[in-house]
Design a protein around this motif. Structure first.
Motif, PDB file in Angstrom:
ATOM      1  N   ILE A 204       0.803  -1.294  -0.013  1.00  0.00           N
ATOM      2  CA  ILE A 204       0.089   0.033  -0.069  1.00  0.00           C
ATOM      3  C   ILE A 204       0.926   1.162   0.111  1.00  0.00           C
ATOM      4  N   GLU A 205       2.017   1.167   0.546  1.00  0.00           N
ATOM      5  CA  GLU A 205       3.096   2.329   0.680  1.00  0.00           C
ATOM      6  C   GLU A 205       3.547   2.667  -0.811  1.00  0.00           C
ATOM      7  N   GLN A 206       3.510   1.884  -1.671  1.00  0.00           N
ATOM      8  CA  GLN A 206       3.778   2.165  -3.245  1.00  0.00           C
ATOM      9  C   GLN A 206       2.625   3.140  -3.539  1.00  0.00           C
ATOM     10  N   LEU A 207       1.518   2.856  -3.486  1.00  0.00           N
ATOM     11  CA  LEU A 207       0.392   3.357  -4.113  1.00  0.00           C
ATOM     12  C   LEU A 207       0.377   4.729  -3.356  1.00  0.00           C
ATOM     13  N   GLU A 208       0.299   4.766  -2.102  1.00  0.00           N
ATOM     14  CA  GLU A 208       0.225   6.026  -1.329  1.00  0.00           C
ATOM     15  C   GLU A 208       1.377   7.032  -1.817  1.00  0.00           C
ATOM     16  N   ASN A 209       2.574   6.553  -2.158  1.00  0.00           N
ATOM     17  CA  ASN A 209       3.561   7.523  -2.517  1.00  0.00           C
ATOM     18  C   ASN A 209       3.341   7.880  -3.790  1.00  0.00           C
ATOM     19  N   LEU A 210       2.955   7.054  -4.777  1.00  0.00           N
ATOM     20  CA  LEU A 210       2.699   7.437  -6.027  1.00  0.00           C
ATOM     21  C   LEU A 210       1.452   8.370  -6.022  1.00  0.00           C
ATOM     22  N   VAL A 211       0.270   8.078  -5.442  1.00  0.00           N
ATOM     23  CA  VAL A 211      -0.859   9.119  -5.331  1.00  0.00           C
ATOM     24  C   VAL A 211      -0.349  10.579  -4.973  1.00  0.00           C
ATOM     25  N   LYS A 212       0.427  10.555  -3.905  1.00  0.00           N
ATOM     26  CA  LYS A 212       0.708  12.065  -3.516  1.00  0.00           C
ATOM     27  C   LYS A 212       1.761  12.608  -4.354  1.00  0.00           C
ATOM     28  N   GLU A 213       2.517  11.894  -5.019  1.00  0.00           N
ATOM     29  CA  GLU A 213       3.575  12.482  -6.341  1.00  0.00           C
ATOM     30  C   GLU A 213       2.709  13.033  -7.334  1.00  0.00           C
TER      31      GLU A 213
END
Length: 398
Positions: A204-213
């Motif tokens: 989930i951290e992968q997606l969270e970081n991507l969405v914020k970027e």
């Protein structure tokens, strides 16, 4: 203080091209493009349904074009990215059912020039259509919907153009953006919600970081000040998606397609309909008019409504609301201006926007079927080529 100027938060959502309803919209519009390619006079009302490994194409189509309906559907699904049978919906293996017949002769006589009671081409149906524009973004669109579109569009671009880096992304996704307004202007983003289909191994951290970027990339920095709250896949998992997770139908995302809930909506869907259907063509024309009015600085916000009767060429009514931002003495003067400058007969709309020849003019109806019909510059209804004419004509009404 009016509600529109009082501090408030407004939210809009978008969905990606892999959302089941959007899969259907794209298939229906790909069918329309295929019909218009060799027969610009095609009459198309195409409805699509999708569910687990099944596509059903139905509707009323009269065309001289030779179209392989099944091939069009499979190519569209492949383009979206459903190419693996292990996720329950695959371009190569899904079943395709075709249930198409010709347009009713009763309708045809009302919308074909030279037939029926009137010589001019009449509207393809009764109803009312709306267009909207606002100067709060450079696209002259409401901020919540345009940034919602941009988030899912950028995620899809990365998924398709950089598959090795973003192999954990699958086609289905949704976004939602909540923006605080004050005195009618967007001040800051309060909340961003993204739910994105993913592979089982994704963290989930992968997606969270991507969405914020991505959010920081597509939303202006001045709106991203303060504590923006993010909800990324808030259920915790989104592996089952697309038509395998939810049945899709053409025309179910009419608010996503237009202005995200800002302004009014006449109720008619767009996708799968040829331009004789004023649900589509007149809504495009209304956006064109509203955008040119705002671009001409005759209003900061503008909503226009038109209404038609089936088989009748001239609109029954025109109504314009500038939410108190109009620069002329009365909004009724803008209505007079619109009648002077724009041809709102179906034939006039089709000619002005060249709606029978999209591919010759660098766009397709398939292009419209995901990430919004409005706010993207390559569509002809997004041109602001009437600004100088409107400014000059408006002088007598000031």
């Amino acid at each position: 203080m009016s509600k529109i100027n009082a501090p408030h938060v407004f939210t809009s959502e978008s969905v990606s091209e892999g959302h089941p309803d959007k899969v259907c919209d794209q298939i229906s519009d790909a069918v329309l493009d295929a019909c218009l390619k060799d027969d610009p006079e095609s009459r198309v009302a195409c409805e699509t349904l999708t569910t687990t490994d099944l596509i059903v194409i139905s509707g009323e189509i009269t065309t001289r074009s030779k179209v392989n309906w099944e091939a069009v559907a499979r190519k569209t699904v492949e383009r979206i990215g459903y190419t693996h049978s292990d996720i329950g919906f695959c371009a190569d293996s899904c079943k395709v059912m075709i249930c198409i017949h010709k347009q009713s002769a009763d309708i045809s006589q009302g919308v074909t020039e030279g037939e029926g009671l009137f010589l001019d081409q009449g509207a393809g149906d009764q109803g009312m259509m709306f267009g909207f524009a606002s100067n709060e973004t450079e696209e002259l669109m409401p901020a919540p919907i345009i940034y919602s579109h941009k988030i899912v569009a950028e995620l899809a671009r990365r998924r398709k153009e950089m598959p090795e880096q973003y192999s954990f992304l699958r086609p289905d996704s949704k976004s939602q953006v909540s923006i605080r307004y004050d005195k009618g202007r967007p001040v800051n983003v309060e909340t961003i919600v993204v739910s994105h289909q993913h592979t089982p191994e994704m963290r989930i951290e992968q997606l969270e970081n991507l969405v914020k970027e991505v959010a920081r990339e597509v939303i202006p920095a001045k709106l991203m000040q303060g504590d923006v709250k993010y909800y990324v896949n808030p259920t915790g998992r989104f592996e089952i998606g697309g038509p395998n997770g939810d049945t899709g139908l053409t025309g179910r995302k009419i608010i996503v397609d237009t202005y995200g809930g800002v302004g009014s909506h006449g109720g008619g869907a767009f996708s799968g309909k040829d331009p004789s259907k004023v649900d589509r063509s007149a809504a495009y024309m209304c956006r064109y008019i509203a955008k040119n009015i705002v671009a001409a600085e005759l209003a900061e916000k503008c909503e226009i409504q038109v209404a038609y009767a089936i088989g009748v060429a001239e609109p029954l009514s025109i109504n314009i609301d500038t939410y108190g931002t109009g620069k002329l003495t009365k909004d009724t003067f803008l209505e007079k201006l619109v009648r002077e400058v724009f041809d709102l007969r179906p034939s006039g709309i089709i000619e002005t926007l060249q709606l029978k020849y999209p591919q010759a003019n660098g766009w397709t109806y398939l292009d419209t079927a995901a990430y919004g019909h409005f706010g993207r510059e390559h569509f002809p209804w997004e041109k602001t080529d009437k600004v100088d004419i409107l400014k000059k004509a408006a002088e007598k009404y000031r």
